[in-house]
Design an enzyme around this catalytic site. Structure first.
Site, short mmCIF file in Angstrom:
data_model
loop_
_atom_site.label_atom_id
_atom_site.label_comp_id
_atom_site.label_asym_id
_atom_site.label_seq_id
_atom_site.Cartn_x
_atom_site.Cartn_y
_atom_site.Cartn_z
CE LYS A 152 -4.06 -1.67 0.46
NZ LYS A 152 -4.16 -2.95 1.17
CD GLU A 181 -10.11 3.98 0.40
OE1 GLU A 181 -10.00 5.32 0.05
OE2 GLU A 181 -9.21 3.38 -0.03
CB SER A 221 0.12 -8.24 -0.94
OG SER A 221 -0.67 -9.13 -0.31
C1 LIG Z 1 -5.04 -4.23 0.94
C2 LIG Z 1 -4.26 -5.35 0.79
C3 LIG Z 1 -4.65 -6.49 0.01
C4 LIG Z 1 -5.67 -6.16 -0.99
O1 LIG Z 1 -5.51 -4.85 -1.85
P1 LIG Z 1 -5.18 -5.06 -3.47
O2 LIG Z 1 -5.43 -3.68 -3.85
O3 LIG Z 1 -6.24 -6.05 -4.15
O4 LIG Z 1 -3.86 -5.24 -3.63
C5 LIG Z 1 -3.85 -7.46 -0.11
N1 LIG Z 1 -2.80 -7.62 0.42
C6 LIG Z 1 -2.30 -6.95 1.75
C7 LIG Z 1 -1.43 -7.28 2.39
C8 LIG Z 1 -3.04 -5.63 1.77
O5 LIG Z 1 -2.81 -5.09 2.76
#
Ligand SMILES: *Cc1c(COP(=O)(O)O)cnc(C)c1O
Length: 392
Positions: free
Chosen positions: A91, A113, A380
């Site tokens: 993020k 948000e 992620s």
């Molecule tokens: C917010 C988040 C996601 C999902 O958001 P995307 O916009 O689909 O990437 C995935 N993994 C983590 C660790 C997140 O914080």
């Protein structure tokens, strides 16, 4: 440069995307589009962004060979380590970019948000660094579920605005943030958290996340002297997946797989698998796959991971699927939990529950892949925030 999924109309990905907003937001969105178009062509903006990514976010993130997981699955698995970024998820790549743009536009405050709080924390961090006041809209249900992230945002000087409407989660927080923006768009910059919402957000957020795939492509070529057969990423709004997919879109031999939240099963309200259970409609300014009833009312969603628990998917994913360039599958709550434990045990890496969905798919479908096939997974985020769910 344009992705193959982009039509010649800015903001459209085939039939998906667009800018379906009340009149009061048209002007601020146009101003944002103009400012972003100028910034993306300005070498000074890119230099500043690169410097922030290197010295504040911690980029480039490593590409890690998962040796024991590979041996267990009969594959060669590499993990792109977005879990190692500042604040613990991809993020921050986007919030740092948008906050730089806010400063460039002379805005006096930022709003955002948040669902799980990861985007809220990443926005609060970028805003604190830029010296801009920050208000984060968050559903009261999510505030209760994600108390540590509420505390983090407050420590960084952000105001957390409680949203007590609807299901009291991300969808309602997003509606409230859009309302707040239309009430004061002259002074306020809205930092949107995924490749979602009205144009130019899906394009802009994707561009800020593309650094993931650009790095990963160079790293895998250096390590393996070839491209992976398949790239797997979890899909909430779709920003980490677009971030890693984009650099490989033109490599036709590289399969791209997005994993949605299968929750507890296929019934309404039990998952957030928009491609399995949804059909096209409009939510928060964009035309895309959406979980809705036959009258177009948005359905409730469920996922064990708050970051995947949203009824719409980014419009570019809808087009990649329509073109057949990417596939979308699901992983259940149960399989994601098991996958998180497995990655801890085998590799000493605690993934976010969102990212664990991508690992879960890999484990469950290991027979689908060619023996010793080269696979890359976008990790992620990290799972410290999920310890309460992982070890109740
Ligand atoms: C917010 C988040 C996601 C999902 O958001 P995307 O916009 O689909 O990437 C995935 N993994 C983590 C660790 C997140 O914080």
């Amino acid at each position: 440069m344009k992705n193959p999924s982009e039509a010649n109309r800015p903001g459209w990905f085939g039939p998906f995307g667009g800018c379906f907003v009340p009149e009061t937001l048209i002007e601020p969105l146009r101003a944002l589009e103009t400012a972003y178009d100028a910034a993306r062509r300005d070498p000074k903006f890119h230099a500043e962004l690169r410097h922030e990514l290197a010295t504040f976010v911690g980029r480039p993130t490593p590409l890690t060979f998962a040796g024991r997981l590979s041996a267990a699955l009969g594959l060669r698995v590499w993990l792109k380590r977005e879990d190692l970024t500042h604040t613990g998820a991809h993020k921050i790549n986007n919030t740092v970019g948008q906050v730089l743009l806010a400063r460039r536009m002379g805005k006096r405050r930022v709003i955002a948000e948040t669902g799980a709080g990861q985007h809220g924390v990443a926005t609060a961090a970028a805003a604190a660094r830029a010296g801009l006041p920050c208000v984060v809209y968050m559903g009261t249900e999510d505030m209760a579920r994600q108390a540590p992230n509420v505390a983090r945002m407050r420590m960084m000087g952000a105001t957390v605005a409680a949203v007590d409407a609807g299901s009291r989660t991300l969808k309602d927080a997003t509606s409230e943030a859009l309302r707040a923006w239309s009430a004061d768009s002259r002074e306020t910059f809205y930092v949107l958290g995924s490749a979602l919402g009205p144009h130019p957000y899906p394009t802009m957020v994707r561009d800020f996340q593309t650094v993931i795939g650009v790095e990963a492509r160079a790293q895998i070529l250096k390590e393996e002297k070839r491209l992976p057969r398949e790239i797997i990423a979890c899909v909430g709004g779709g920003s980490n997946a677009m971030g890693i997919f984009t650099a490989f879109l033109k490599d036709k031999a590289v399969a791209l797989t997005g994993v949605e939240a299968g929750g507890t099963g296929p019934g309404p309200g039990r998952h957030a698998a928009r491609f399995a259970g949804g059909y096209p409609g409009v939510l928060h300014g964009t035309y895309t796959y959406l979980l809705q009833d036959k009258d177009g009312q948005v359905l409730p969603t469920h996922s064990i991971s708050a970051g995947l628990d949203y009824p719409a998917v980014g419009p570019e994913h809808a087009e990649l699927r329509r073109m057949g360039r990417a596939r979308y599958v699901q992983a259940s709550d149960k399989d994601a939990l098991a996958a998180a434990h497995e990655l801890c045990r085998l590799e000493g890496i605690l993934p976010a529950l969102e990212s664990a969905h991508a690992i879960a798919y890999l484990i469950k479908e290991k027979k689908r892949f060619k023996k010793n096939g080269l696979i890359m997974v976008n990790l992620s985020g990290r799972g410290d925030k999920d310890l309460g769910t992982l070890c109740p």
